[in-house]
Design an enzyme around this catalytic site. Structure first.
Site, mmCIF file in Angstrom:
data_model
loop_
_atom_site.group_PDB
_atom_site.id
_atom_site.type_symbol
_atom_site.label_atom_id
_atom_site.label_comp_id
_atom_site.label_asym_id
_atom_site.label_seq_id
_atom_site.Cartn_x
_atom_site.Cartn_y
_atom_site.Cartn_z
ATOM 1 N N VAL A 85 3.880 1.623 5.884
ATOM 2 C CA VAL A 85 2.483 1.813 5.522
ATOM 3 C C VAL A 85 1.653 0.745 6.224
ATOM 4 O O VAL A 85 1.908 -0.457 6.064
ATOM 5 C CB VAL A 85 2.289 1.703 4.000
ATOM 6 C CG1 VAL A 85 0.845 2.009 3.633
ATOM 7 C CG2 VAL A 85 3.249 2.627 3.272
ATOM 8 N N LYS A 86 0.685 1.166 6.996
ATOM 9 C CA LYS A 86 -0.191 0.205 7.671
ATOM 10 C C LYS A 86 -1.334 -0.170 6.726
ATOM 11 O O LYS A 86 -2.052 0.695 6.223
ATOM 12 C CB LYS A 86 -0.732 0.805 8.969
ATOM 13 C CG LYS A 86 0.353 1.047 10.007
ATOM 14 C CD LYS A 86 -0.178 1.754 11.240
ATOM 15 C CE LYS A 86 -1.065 0.865 12.074
ATOM 16 N NZ LYS A 86 -1.484 1.548 13.339
ATOM 17 N N ILE A 87 -1.466 -1.469 6.496
ATOM 18 C CA ILE A 87 -2.474 -2.001 5.586
ATOM 19 C C ILE A 87 -3.330 -3.014 6.346
ATOM 20 O O ILE A 87 -2.787 -3.932 6.973
ATOM 21 C CB ILE A 87 -1.827 -2.704 4.374
ATOM 22 C CG1 ILE A 87 -0.914 -1.738 3.598
ATOM 23 C CG2 ILE A 87 -2.889 -3.302 3.464
ATOM 24 C CD1 ILE A 87 -1.645 -0.645 2.872
#
Length: 225
Positions: A85-87
Site C-alpha cells: 500500500v502506497k501511503i
C-alpha cells in the site's frame, strides 16, 4: 537493485516483462486514471499476469489516516499477498503507516521529497520509501543525491526500509542509482526501453550479421552451418 515497472497498461507491462529482468509493478492514482477503467479491474488484471509472489503497489487516496488504512486493508484483501500500500509521507500518512504496521500490512512511503520524510517513514515501518528524483530536481535540489542520502540514512540507522527510487527523466539517473546499490527503482517502460535503445549498439549488431552472411549466405545462422 530491483527494477520495477511504473505503469498500469497491461500490454506494455507484458511487453517489458517478457524482455527485461523486472521484479514488480508500481502504480499511482495518476497512472490508474489514464486507463479510464475501474482501478481494481486494472490492478487485478496486473496481479493475474505477474502472479501472487511478485510485488504490486497501489496508492491510498483518503485524506485521513483511518481512511488510508481502510483502503490498504481492502487492497490486500482484493489483490492478495505481496501487495504494498502506497501511503504519502505526510502527518496523516504517518498515522496510517503506524496502523498498517501494527496489522502487518506492508506499505511503501510515497511523495517523498526530503530525506527526513524517508527517515520518519522508515521509523514507522515502511518496507520502501520512494523519493521522486525528477520532481526533486525541478524544485532546485539534487534528486540523485537525495536518494543516496536516504539510502545512507537507512543503512546507518539499521533500518530494514529500502529506497524505491521513482520519477526518472533519463537513464543516467538510473545508472547512478544502480551504481550506488539502492534497493529498487520503479521506471516507466519508455525509460527502460531507452536503456539499450542506441543506434551505435544496433549498428554493431548489424555489422556482425552482415559479416556472417557474407561468409555463410544471406539469411543463414549458426544453425545452418
Amino acid at each position: 537493485m530491483k527494477l520495477m515497472i511504473d505503469d498500469a497498461r497491461i500490454e506494455k507491462i507484458k511487453e517489458i516483462w517478457e524482455i527485461y529482468p523486472v521484479e514488480g509493478v508500481t502504480t499511482n492514482p495518476t497512472i490508474l486514471a489514464k486507463s479510464g477503467r475501474n482501478p481494481y479491474e486494472v490492478l487485478k488484471e496486473i496481479r493475474a499476469f505477474i502472479g501472487k509472489e511478485t510485488p504490486l503497489m497501489a496508492q491510498a487516496v483518503s485524506r485521513e489516516a483511518e481512511g488510508m488504512a481502510e483502503e490498504g486493508r481492502r487492497m490486500v484483501k482484493e489483490l492478495g499477498e505481496n501487495t504494498y500500500v502506497k501511503i504519502p509521507a505526510i502527518p496523516e500518512g504517518f498515522r496510517a503507516m503506524k496502523l498498517l504496521a501494527g496489522e502487518g500490512i506492508p506499505f511503501t512511503a510515497t511523495a517523498i521529497y526530503t530525506p527526513m520524510q524517508a527517515f520518519l517513514a522508515g521509523q514507522c515501518g515502511a518496507s520502501y520509501a520512494a523519493p521522486y528524483l525528477n520532481r526533486i530536481d525541478n524544485m532546485g535540489y539534487n534528486g540523485v543525491q537525495a536518494a543516496k542520502d536516504i539510502h545512507d540514512i537507512f543503512r546507518n540507522n539499521g533500518m530494514k526500509t529500502e529506497v524505491l527510487v521513482a520519477s526518472f527523466k533519463n537513464s543516467h539517473q538510473l545508472l547512478e542509482m544502480c551504481k550506488y546499490g539502492v534497493g529498487a527503482a520503479t521506471v516507466a517502460p519508455e525509460v527502460i526501453e531507452g536503456l539499450v535503445k542506441n543506434q551505435t549498439i544496433l549498428s554493431a549488431v548489424d555489422v556482425f550479421v552482415q559479416d556472417f552472411e557474407g561468409l555463410a549466405g544471406t539469411g543463414r545462422t549458426m544453425n545452418d552451418c
